[in-house]
Design an enzyme around this catalytic site. Sequence first.
Site, PDB file in Angstrom:
ATOM      1  N   ARG A   1      -7.035   5.957  11.531  1.00 47.85           N
ATOM      2  CA  ARG A   1      -6.166   7.142  11.620  1.00 47.85           C
ATOM      3  C   ARG A   1      -6.714   8.295  10.793  1.00 47.85           C
ATOM      4  O   ARG A   1      -6.476   9.460  11.116  1.00 47.85           O
ATOM      5  CB  ARG A   1      -4.732   6.810  11.208  1.00 47.85           C
ATOM      6  CG  ARG A   1      -3.737   7.903  11.580  1.00 47.85           C
ATOM      7  CD  ARG A   1      -2.308   7.511  11.290  1.00 47.85           C
ATOM      8  NE  ARG A   1      -1.649   6.850  12.393  1.00 47.85           N
ATOM      9  CZ  ARG A   1      -0.854   7.468  13.278  1.00 47.85           C
ATOM     10  NH1 ARG A   1      -0.699   8.777  13.222  1.00 47.85           N
ATOM     11  NH2 ARG A   1      -0.260   6.791  14.232  1.00 47.85           N
TER      12      ARG A   1
ATOM     13  N   GLU B   1       6.415  11.301   8.616  1.00 42.30           N
ATOM     14  CA  GLU B   1       5.079  11.495   8.054  1.00 42.30           C
ATOM     15  C   GLU B   1       4.512  12.906   8.188  1.00 42.30           C
ATOM     16  O   GLU B   1       3.860  13.391   7.252  1.00 42.30           O
ATOM     17  CB  GLU B   1       4.112  10.504   8.706  1.00 42.30           C
ATOM     18  CG  GLU B   1       4.378   9.055   8.349  1.00 42.30           C
ATOM     19  CD  GLU B   1       3.509   8.104   9.144  1.00 42.30           C
ATOM     20  OE1 GLU B   1       2.837   7.271   8.522  1.00 42.30           O
ATOM     21  OE2 GLU B   1       3.506   8.191  10.384  1.00 42.30           O
TER      22      GLU B   1
ATOM     23  N   GLN C   1       9.804  -3.295   5.251  1.00 44.16           N
ATOM     24  CA  GLN C   1       9.798  -2.426   6.423  1.00 44.16           C
ATOM     25  C   GLN C   1       9.469  -3.200   7.691  1.00 44.16           C
ATOM     26  O   GLN C   1       9.488  -2.620   8.770  1.00 44.16           O
ATOM     27  CB  GLN C   1       8.751  -1.314   6.231  1.00 44.16           C
ATOM     28  CG  GLN C   1       9.055  -0.364   5.087  1.00 44.16           C
ATOM     29  CD  GLN C   1       7.899   0.578   4.811  1.00 44.16           C
ATOM     30  OE1 GLN C   1       7.392   0.605   3.694  1.00 44.16           O
ATOM     31  NE2 GLN C   1       7.472   1.353   5.794  1.00 44.16           N
TER      32      GLN C   1
ATOM     33  N   GLU D   1       5.486  -2.462   3.986  1.00 44.54           N
ATOM     34  CA  GLU D   1       5.162  -2.851   5.362  1.00 44.54           C
ATOM     35  C   GLU D   1       4.481  -4.211   5.390  1.00 44.54           C
ATOM     36  O   GLU D   1       4.797  -5.059   6.220  1.00 44.54           O
ATOM     37  CB  GLU D   1       4.274  -1.791   6.015  1.00 44.54           C
ATOM     38  CG  GLU D   1       3.984  -2.085   7.476  1.00 44.54           C
ATOM     39  CD  GLU D   1       3.281  -0.953   8.204  1.00 44.54           C
ATOM     40  OE1 GLU D   1       2.751  -1.197   9.303  1.00 44.54           O
ATOM     41  OE2 GLU D   1       3.257   0.179   7.683  1.00 44.54           O
TER      42      GLU D   1
END
Length: 774
Positions: A320, A725, A207, A242
């Site tokens: 987050r 998401e 990614q 990622e």
Amino acid sequence: MKHQDIAATATPVETTHDSAEKHVTGRADYTDDLAVPQGTLHAYLGLSRVAHGRIRSMDLGAVRAAPGVVDVLTAADIPGPNDVSPVHKHDDPIFADDLVQFHGQPLFAVLAETRDRARRAAALARIDYEELPFALDPIAARDSGMGLVTEGMTLRRGAPEEAMPQAPRRLTGRMAIGGQDHFYLEGQIALAIPGEDDEVTIFTSTQHPSEVQHIVAQALGVPANAVVVNVRRMGGGFGGKETQMNLFACVAAIAAKRWGRAVKLRPDRDDDMTATGKRHDFVVDYAVGFDDAGKILAVEGDWYARCGFSADLSGPVTDRALFHADNAYFYPAVELRSHPLKTNTVSNTAFRGFGGPQGVIVAERLMEEIAYATGQDTLAVRKANFYRNGDLTPYHQTVEDMILPRLVAELEETSAYAARRQSVLDFNADMEARGGPLRRGLALTPVKFGISFTATHYNQAGALVHVYSDGSIHLNHGGCEMGQGLHTKIAQVVADAFQVSLSRIKVTKTTTEKVPNTSATAASSGTDLNGMAALNACEQIKARLIAFLCEARDATPDEVRFVPDHVFVQGEAIPFAQVVHMAYMARVQLSAAGFYATPKIHWNRAKGQGRPFYYYAYGAACAEVSVDTLTGEYVVERADVLHDVGRSLNPALDRGQVEGAFVQGMGWLTSEELWWDAKGRLRTYAPSTYKIPLASDRPKHFDVRLADWSVNKERTIKRSKAVGEPPFMLGISVFEAIGHAVASVAGYRIAPRLDAPATPERVLMAIERLRGAA
């Protein structure tokens, strides 16, 4: 041709995924399908068999002597730094050298003429360890003094230490939130082909091609311009590609340059699941103060995360979690703290939602606790605590686009929530009276999800658009296609800009050769960022075409308009291809590099204040379940979803993303359980031991709709909103509905306090616990 006739032929918005037919027929090429050069070597990793220890000796003689083996690579063979840390903490070695920090950590790589021979040879290593104490879960790690893998964060607004004692009612609790394996259909893989001098080309499933480029260059000790990374498509990523691909790309590249031969590395699924990171597990201690009506007055919380042995992305992930610990609700006084703890497990990493789900679910636990404490419907408590425009989040961003009251009201009506809730209550009362084992549960939960990378510098993108002299268009951008339809959406943006059909546009593989310094395709930002960059490139080319036509036809810019497959100049419709050819003959540049940087966002982590998100995406889901109180097993009877994607670029693709996210979120909270044994070995490492949702697990009745009235107030691409998401957290409605069914055995007087995932075993234990307390 008249203008209105041309307009009637405009390309429809709801376009099929560009690779859909290839996916279902098997013609879609993935990295493992590429033809390899003659003489390609195959690599396989040798993994540690202890959770924590020092390597006394590593006897690889039998490995080297095995049939077909060409070489064995260890830490000593790495030309550059032995590190694949995405945050440059130098704490994530390619191969462990002296210290092993988790069971399954790569120690060496075998190179052989075939993959099977490399795999068999890797098992012949004889390694002697001095085993050391280890900690696996976050609380054990905290209590044993393992420390943090990176600095935690605190969000604070108001004075909760004053508001909490003054609240008429207070509750404290603890919630354990399990992790999740990415379970991408295409596993990790890398093919490295050496080039001239210091050059190497890597085909991989990642990614984040630019990060792979830089990490590989670092490991080889060469500049980034010597490394090319190519990605045509991925068979799923979900965050698992990622940063985790860095290791596999580095091993393949080091081996390829060492031997001057192409090298391919593809681990088995069990080794892939053992050696790559997961969604972060959390244990959360929370306290909430509220009034008799259920209105929140103060919230405090500590998020203890199982991060693994190295930092990876644990800092931003745990950040987050705090950013979304409020979900849709206003906390007048609040303090939230993250603790990214080091554990002797694989380093956890990005996963769809990036820590946000682990924050949102705690907010929903607070709503549930308050509802049972005050004897109210959980939805009534949720609605009473919704944000209003002008409220400040715990990170001091003003909420300006709160549409949940309208969205939830619409879903209440279309799902017949009130009538179904009464029906559920009546059903459970009847079952209780007759001694029947079944119970039903119903829950309607919202989501408010911030869109942008919280690392502000990632909020940028580039694109490259070529218009060829025959009118065909070549599009390349920095985003990666992993099944979500990104290439289709960006192609639609380009087609709309030039007012041409999609058949004119070819989207080519993502490559660091064409668009440099790209951000990861993550944080739901792929379309937002790359769509705007592609549009910027198109507008540059269109401006040149308009200037050319104005000069050639003595027209003004107002007299030039792009319409379907034509350009109108002073009332004359000229075919698009003809205009392009005319411009080419006049030596007009027909290529442009586009760029976009998200405006308005800023973030001061030290202060815990700023505007980390450009906008919010909203959604709500209503789920109904049946639970067998004798076994703890359950069935999702029905799910109704209403989700906000702004002005959808492609409703078919967006609905597909919502459906998939809901089921994946449901799986995280119900069946997907990670389990380590007393030796620190992950035992849920294969499809035989790790249960993702099956087709039979999906809701029997599944109604997914988009809020077609929503328009993004911010200037995003066509006023759309991100969709990757946010809907993942709608699966929480299933978890809450299970809790509602469990609570019925104690007359809804006690909060069920289920931990996640709510496996049948946990559900059964919760039922017995509530019956004993009733």
